[in-house]
Scaffold this motif. Structure first.
Motif, PDB file in Angstrom:
ATOM      1  N   ASN A   3      -8.887 -70.895 -10.301  1.00 10.54           N
ATOM      2  CA  ASN A   3     -10.037 -70.702  -9.436  1.00 10.54           C
ATOM      3  C   ASN A   3     -10.462 -69.244  -9.562  1.00 10.54           C
ATOM      4  OD1 ASN A   3     -11.687 -70.151  -7.182  1.00 10.54           O
ATOM      5  ND2 ASN A   3     -10.898 -71.987  -6.188  1.00 10.54           N
ATOM      6  N   ILE A   4     -11.540 -68.996 -10.303  1.00 13.48           N
ATOM      7  CA  ILE A   4     -11.980 -67.635 -10.599  1.00 13.48           C
ATOM      8  C   ILE A   4     -12.192 -66.810  -9.326  1.00 13.48           C
ATOM      9  CG2 ILE A   4     -13.784 -66.241 -11.705  1.00 13.48           C
ATOM     10  CD1 ILE A   4     -12.071 -67.677 -13.752  1.00 13.48           C
ATOM     11  N   PRO A   5     -12.902 -67.336  -8.298  1.00  9.42           N
ATOM     12  CA  PRO A   5     -13.078 -66.510  -7.089  1.00  9.42           C
ATOM     13  C   PRO A   5     -11.748 -66.105  -6.458  1.00  9.42           C
ATOM     14  CG  PRO A   5     -14.607 -68.357  -7.067  1.00  9.42           C
ATOM     15  CD  PRO A   5     -13.669 -68.588  -8.212  1.00  9.42           C
ATOM     16  N   GLU A   6     -10.774 -67.015  -6.462  1.00  5.46           N
ATOM     17  CA  GLU A   6      -9.469 -66.675  -5.887  1.00  5.46           C
ATOM     18  C   GLU A   6      -8.746 -65.640  -6.732  1.00  5.46           C
ATOM     19  OE1 GLU A   6      -7.137 -70.173  -5.156  1.00  5.46           O
ATOM     20  OE2 GLU A   6      -8.657 -71.034  -3.808  1.00  5.46           O
ATOM     21  N   LEU A   7      -8.803 -65.789  -8.061  1.00  2.00           N
ATOM     22  CA  LEU A   7      -8.161 -64.812  -8.941  1.00  2.00           C
ATOM     23  C   LEU A   7      -8.753 -63.419  -8.724  1.00  2.00           C
ATOM     24  CD1 LEU A   7      -7.901 -66.806 -12.299  1.00  2.00           C
ATOM     25  CD2 LEU A   7      -6.028 -66.171 -10.774  1.00  2.00           C
ATOM     26  N   ILE A   8     -10.066 -63.352  -8.585  1.00  2.00           N
ATOM     27  CA  ILE A   8     -10.719 -62.062  -8.369  1.00  2.00           C
ATOM     28  C   ILE A   8     -10.333 -61.506  -7.000  1.00  2.00           C
ATOM     29  CG2 ILE A   8     -12.964 -60.949  -8.008  1.00  2.00           C
ATOM     30  CD1 ILE A   8     -14.038 -62.794 -10.259  1.00  2.00           C
ATOM     31  N   ALA A   9     -10.384 -62.363  -5.982  1.00  2.51           N
ATOM     32  CA  ALA A   9     -10.043 -61.917  -4.618  1.00  2.51           C
ATOM     33  C   ALA A   9      -8.605 -61.428  -4.546  1.00  2.51           C
ATOM     34  CB  ALA A   9     -10.278 -63.052  -3.619  1.00  2.51           C
ATOM     35  N   ASP A  10      -7.714 -62.066  -5.291  1.00  2.00           N
ATOM     36  CA  ASP A  10      -6.300 -61.679  -5.284  1.00  2.00           C
ATOM     37  C   ASP A  10      -6.007 -60.516  -6.224  1.00  2.00           C
ATOM     38  OD1 ASP A  10      -5.895 -63.728  -3.497  1.00  2.00           O
ATOM     39  OD2 ASP A  10      -5.099 -65.134  -4.987  1.00  2.00           O
ATOM     40  N   GLY A  11      -7.025 -60.010  -6.921  1.00  2.00           N
ATOM     41  CA  GLY A  11      -6.827 -58.894  -7.838  1.00  2.00           C
ATOM     42  C   GLY A  11      -6.061 -59.272  -9.083  1.00  2.00           C
ATOM     43  N   GLU A  12      -6.080 -60.551  -9.443  1.00  2.00           N
ATOM     44  CA  GLU A  12      -5.310 -61.031 -10.595  1.00  2.00           C
ATOM     45  C   GLU A  12      -6.127 -61.111 -11.877  1.00  2.00           C
ATOM     46  OE1 GLU A  12      -3.058 -64.562  -9.784  1.00  2.00           O
ATOM     47  OE2 GLU A  12      -2.650 -63.931  -7.725  1.00  2.00           O
ATOM     48  N   ILE A  13      -7.315 -60.539 -11.854  1.00  2.79           N
ATOM     49  CA  ILE A  13      -8.144 -60.550 -13.058  1.00  2.79           C
ATOM     50  C   ILE A  13      -8.730 -59.152 -13.223  1.00  2.79           C
ATOM     51  CG2 ILE A  13     -10.195 -61.376 -11.867  1.00  2.79           C
ATOM     52  CD1 ILE A  13     -10.828 -63.038 -14.376  1.00  2.79           C
ATOM     53  N   THR A  14      -8.677 -58.647 -14.435  1.00  4.38           N
ATOM     54  CA  THR A  14      -9.192 -57.309 -14.712  1.00  4.38           C
ATOM     55  C   THR A  14     -10.650 -57.414 -15.153  1.00  4.38           C
ATOM     56  OG1 THR A  14      -8.610 -57.371 -17.055  1.00  4.38           O
ATOM     57  CG2 THR A  14      -6.898 -56.584 -15.517  1.00  4.38           C
ATOM     58  N   PRO A  15     -11.378 -56.302 -15.104  1.00  2.00           N
ATOM     59  CA  PRO A  15     -12.767 -56.347 -15.576  1.00  2.00           C
ATOM     60  C   PRO A  15     -12.885 -56.815 -17.028  1.00  2.00           C
ATOM     61  CG  PRO A  15     -12.464 -54.398 -14.235  1.00  2.00           C
ATOM     62  CD  PRO A  15     -11.095 -55.030 -14.422  1.00  2.00           C
ATOM     63  N   ILE A  16     -11.967 -56.412 -17.892  1.00  3.04           N
ATOM     64  CA  ILE A  16     -12.054 -56.852 -19.300  1.00  3.04           C
ATOM     65  C   ILE A  16     -11.794 -58.351 -19.406  1.00  3.04           C
ATOM     66  CG2 ILE A  16      -9.657 -56.316 -19.931  1.00  3.04           C
ATOM     67  CD1 ILE A  16     -12.736 -55.815 -22.176  1.00  3.04           C
ATOM     68  N   GLU A  17     -10.869 -58.881 -18.601  1.00  5.14           N
ATOM     69  CA  GLU A  17     -10.634 -60.324 -18.603  1.00  5.14           C
ATOM     70  C   GLU A  17     -11.849 -61.066 -18.063  1.00  5.14           C
ATOM     71  OE1 GLU A  17      -5.779 -60.406 -17.899  1.00  5.14           O
ATOM     72  OE2 GLU A  17      -7.131 -60.237 -16.170  1.00  5.14           O
ATOM     73  N   ALA A  18     -12.463 -60.523 -17.021  1.00  2.00           N
ATOM     74  CA  ALA A  18     -13.668 -61.142 -16.467  1.00  2.00           C
ATOM     75  C   ALA A  18     -14.799 -61.102 -17.492  1.00  2.00           C
ATOM     76  CB  ALA A  18     -14.079 -60.438 -15.175  1.00  2.00           C
ATOM     77  N   ALA A  19     -14.937 -59.980 -18.209  1.00  3.83           N
ATOM     78  CA  ALA A  19     -15.986 -59.866 -19.227  1.00  3.83           C
ATOM     79  C   ALA A  19     -15.750 -60.869 -20.350  1.00  3.83           C
ATOM     80  CB  ALA A  19     -16.028 -58.444 -19.785  1.00  3.83           C
ATOM     81  N   GLN A  20     -14.496 -61.007 -20.752  1.00  8.61           N
ATOM     82  CA  GLN A  20     -14.169 -61.957 -21.821  1.00  8.61           C
ATOM     83  C   GLN A  20     -14.487 -63.385 -21.362  1.00  8.61           C
ATOM     84  OE1 GLN A  20     -10.206 -61.549 -23.308  1.00  8.61           O
ATOM     85  NE2 GLN A  20     -10.490 -63.071 -24.901  1.00  8.61           N
TER      86      GLN A  20
END
Length: 192
Positions: A3-20
């Motif tokens: 769940n992308i929103p949860e991963l972002i909210a939990d700080g489990e995704i970096t900007p480079i991972e999000a960009a990819q």
């Protein structure tokens, strides 16, 4: 499925991972849009007007189109044309603002000068938030040739995939790999 929103909210995704992932999603959307257009055209040509096809994933029905109809896009220009072409009885004279007062800065000044009152016939259009743009996105065929990208696409779609070591053969369709999952079933992107 991740769940992308949860991963972002939990700080489990970096900007480079999000960009990819954004670049991958953009490539997927392009491919899906192209496929959707071709499939719609094919089915429109092959279904009868009252026919529908029921599948395990949904129902596809023929949708009758409509005839072209005239509509007024610019009432002022249309009124001027009517008056010039002998249709004066079809137009009426109305007050119309001069061009300079319709500019955003001029309207802003009017609102200030009149104590914040919004003039009739004027609306404040929604602004735009800052955003990002994606460019130089790989074509879907390039994504499918990259096993890492395939796995990321599968993860975005919530498709469980076997470990990379379980790749057993190419399926003969553009060298797309076929992998076996734990139950021995074939996994291929052609099935999506």
């Amino acid at each position: 499925m991740n769940n992308i929103p949860e991963l972002i909210a939990d700080g489990e995704i970096t900007p480079i991972e999000a960009a990819q992932q954004l670049a991958l999603v953009t490539s997927m959307l392009r491919q899906l849009k192209d496929s959707e257009s071709v499939l719609r055209g094919y089915l429109t040509d092959h279904l009868d007007p009252k026919e529908h096809l029921t599948t395990a994933l949904g129902v596809v029905s023929y949708k009758r189109g409509g005839e072209a109809k005239w509509r007024v896009k610019d009432p002022v220009a249309f009124g001027q044309w009517l008056a010039r072409n002998g249709e004066e009885s079809s137009v009426e004279e109305v007050l119309y603002p001069v061009e300079f007062i319709t500019k955003p800065d001029a309207i802003e000044k009017l609102v200030r000068d009149h104590g914040g009152e919004q003039p009739d016939g004027v609306e404040l259009s929604g602004g735009r938030a800052d955003s990002v743009a994606t460019s130089k996105v790989k074509a879907w065929s390039e994504v499918m040739a990259d096993l890492t990208a395939q796995r990321q696409a599968g993860a975005l779609l919530g498709i469980e995939q076997p470990p990379v070591g379980d790749i057993v053969e190419a399926d003969g369709m553009g060298d797309m790999p076929v992998v076996e999952d734990n139950e021995g079933e074939d996994f291929s992107w052609d099935k999506i």
